[in-house]
Design a protein around this motif. Structure first.
Motif: not given
Lengths: 331, 359
Positions: B85, B183-187, B210-211, B220, B222, B226
């Motif tokens: 990440g 659901t995951d914090g993401s770029g 990110d979220t 959501g 993953a 996901g």
């Protein structure tokens, strides 16, 4: 488990046994202290890491239900909102669902194994339950999200159709948009904790003295009356302990709830709606977190820690009361 | 000669710092020593040593491809990249745990990296697709405002007038829309929502990050897979997925209306066109979102490597330079294989010039 220590083994000479005694005492003491120290260090570092969150977001975290970790209007007046209530709610709800399903099943299996099953069946069943215990939770999670969740959607829709009209129940069994929700997560968590509750309560039931059981038989009790009168009262404390261990695993389970719960941050009575649990949120969001946001995730850890401690204390109170009651009965 | 240099370098690698200095001095006396990249085209073959990087998961497939390729090419070079990440990567870079970091986002004050201590080096870019699953509809066009309305649940069925307006002549079913998000914090989420804040300024209300605060009736998933999986499972689902996963999982994607008013499908060509239209800052940070150009696909995510301006160990600096240089030259050809868009020439030259300043 029920083996007694054999004192004859260590008795070669007096001096040697004294050294052995001392060493044993020291090792046990270190082990005992280590548990406390590790627990204390974990809590200490969690709290110190979470201090920025307490400074910036304050107690709002524990009263706010909204979760807006980004700042929608950038430099505007709103700012990020870190409400943790919905996550704590999700954790509690799935754990309760898991217990509702797991406890009767586990106790049933344990009683069957100790009181009813023939010896041969017993061995086989125990092996399979232990196998279930060794399945990693991510496997349960993937199975849940790929197989169980889609398969349960029609069941949920049918339940909603039949029970949805009833005043209170209807709110619990609401619209099911997908299979990823509190109920699915609870059911799969239940599967995961059945082995742990079963094997511990089985051991506990095994410790019931035969004399107690024989006494019940002698009084003309049926099998169920014998279990109710001799087995259950004697093992109450141990069974509560088993359930608490199961609950602890359910509350702390991470990957499974991260995958299966649907990750919707909301507080709703509808068990067929998506939710989010504390451990799932931590594992999902930690990778891309920084600054205050990381600290908020640490606060989630603290909340989880406190919840676990509270539940364990509660369990102790229950056990103590039951023991007092039992002693009253025997005296 | 090359052999000799190689073996000497091997010795130096395991010896103490003092011995290294002596060995290098001895090396320098007789032969044209300098750096390992003097000889070959990119100099990567002669490089030996160890490089550690960590960070963004978005370009991970490309970086791993490069690392795998190098195992055959430069036997003495060991590069590892952990996709942990962007934020974690930046943290580790700040603490000196890694030699370089991958990041989808720019460095913020809270990351703990001093302002003048690093360079941004753009490596590749990739489009974020708006993937959907709708029986009977194989061609879908969406404008930014419609995408915004769909993802914040203002529009809940596929036959909504707003979608119909973007798709003249297409019969849309009354299927309910299911929105899938990360659901995951993401770029990826950050870039997707940032695009909406830019291109659908008046409609999009959730901001960027990110979220973000997705509505509770969204789904959501993953990681990219996901989200892709929800899109595959549910008829009427729509989600944002990177091109590599969307292509692998055979999702259908919508053409998005770009700044010039054209509907463009997410392709690598469209992405490179978008990079050409993007404004590049002096520090080489750039923002290809909603770039101008008739062929530009508007939802394009940039990704950077962060390298130190000055490494304590000059040998490390040479290694980093050799590695990144390979990635920016020969390595660019590998990008397409893993569904990333190579940098346009202008940007690549700027990146190479910036890399040269590393010491």
């Amino acid at each position: 488990m029920t083996q007694q220590p054999n004192p004859a083994l260590a008795m070669s000479s007096k001096a040697r046994s004294r050294i052995a005694d001392r060493t044993f005492w020291a090792i046990c003491l270190i082990a005992g202290i280590a548990v406390l120290a590790i627990l204390g260090l974990i809590l200490g570092s969690l709290i110190s890491q979470s201090m920025p969150a307490f400074r910036e977001a304050g107690l709002d975290m524990f009263t706010n239900t909204r979760w807006v970790p980004n700042d929608p209007d950038a430099d505007g007046p709103a700012g990020p909102i870190y409400g943790l209530l919905a996550f704590a709610y999700g954790t509690v709800v799935v754990s309760i669902i898991a217990l509702i399903f797991a406890v009767p099943v586990s106790l049933g299996i344990a009683l069957f194994l100790t009181e009813l099953a023939p010896r041969r069946v017993r061995g086989t069943v125990v092996t399979f339950i232990d196998l279930l215990a060794s399945v990693p939770s991510v496997v349960f999670g993937l199975w849940g999200v790929l197989v169980v969740a889609p398969a349960l959607v029609p069941v949920y829709q049918w339940l909603h159709g039949t029970l949805g009209g009833i005043p209170v129940l209807g709110r619990l069994f609401g619209e099911a948009a997908s299979g990823r929700n509190f109920m699915t997560a609870g059911i799969i968590l239940a599967l995961m904790i059945v082995p742990i509750i079963t094997s511990i309560s089985r051991e506990v039931f095994d410790t019931v003295p035969d004399s107690d059981k024989q006494a019940a038989w002698a009084l003309g009790a049926t099998r169920w009356e014998m279990i109710k009168g001799s087995v259950l009262p004697h093992s109450f404390g141990g069974v509560v302990g088993a359930i608490m261990l199961g609950l602890g695993r359910a509350m702390g389970e991470t990957i499974l709830v991260a995958l299966v719960m649907g990750s919707a941050v909301q507080i709703t009575p509808n068990l067929f709606a998506g939710g989010y649990a504390l451990p799932g949120a931590i594992v999902n969001l930690f990778g891309e977190s920084s600054g205050t946001f990381t600290a908020v995730l640490m606060v989630m850890g603290v909340v989880l820690f406190v919840m676990t401690v509270l539940i364990n204390l509660l369990a102790r109170v229950i056990v103590r009361r039951a023991e007092v009651r039992m002693k009253g009965a025997t005296a | 000669m090359n052999q000799k240099v190689l073996s000497r370098r091997g010795v130096a690698g395991v010896a103490l710092a003092a011995i290294t200095a002596i060995a290098l001095a001895a090396c320098g006396s007789g032969q044209p020593s300098t750096t390992p990249q003097g000889s070959a085209a990119t100099g990567i073959e002669g490089a030996s040593g160890e490089l550690k990087g960590s960070g963004a998961s978005f370009p991970n497939a490309f970086y791993q491809e490069i690392v795998a390729e190098l195992q055959g090419k430069a036997k003495n070079l060991k590069v590892t990249y952990n996709s942990v990440g962007s934020s974690t990567g930046k943290k580790e870079f700040a603490q000196g745990l890694v030699d370089f970091a991958g990041s989808d986002s720019l460095v913020k004050d809270s990351d703990g990296i001093a302002k003048d201590s690093f360079y941004y080096l753009p490596t590749v870019a990739a489009p974020i697709t708006v993937s959907y699953n709708l029986q009977g509809v194989d061609k879908l066009q969406l404008s930014a405002a419609t995408v915004a309305k769909i993802f914040q649940r203002d529009i809940k069925t596929w036959n909504d007038p707003a979608i119909a307006a973007d798709n003249p002549g297409v019969t849309l079913p009354a299927t309910a829309i299911t929105v899938a998000h990360r659901t995951d914090g993401s770029g990826t989420t950050a870039n997707f929502t940032k695009y909406l804040t830019v291109a659908a300024k008046d409609t999009w209300k959730l901001g960027t990050g990110d979220t973000v605060e997705w509505s509770a009736d969204t789904q959501g998933g993953a990681k990219n897979t996901g989200v892709a999986q929800i899109v595959t499972q549910v008829n009427g689902a729509i989600g944002y997925v990177d091109l590599s996963d969307a292509t692998t999982l055979k999702l259908k994607f919508a053409a998005i209306k770009n700044k010039d008013g054209k509907f463009v499908l997410p392709t690598l060509e469209g992405t490179t066109a978008g990079l050409n239209g993007a404004k590049v800052n002096d520090d080489l940070s750039y923002d290809p979102l909603d770039a101008s150009g008739a062929d530009a696909y508007p939802i394009t995510a940039p990704t950077f490597l962060l390298v130190k301006r000055k490494y304590d160990d000059p040998k490390k600096a040479e290694l980093v330079k050799a590695f990144v240089k390979y990635m920016l030259t020969d390595g660019q050809a590998l990008a397409k294989e893993v569904h990333f868009a190579p940098l346009p020439d202008s940007l690549k030259q700027k990146a190479l010039a910036q890399l040269d300043k590393v010491s």
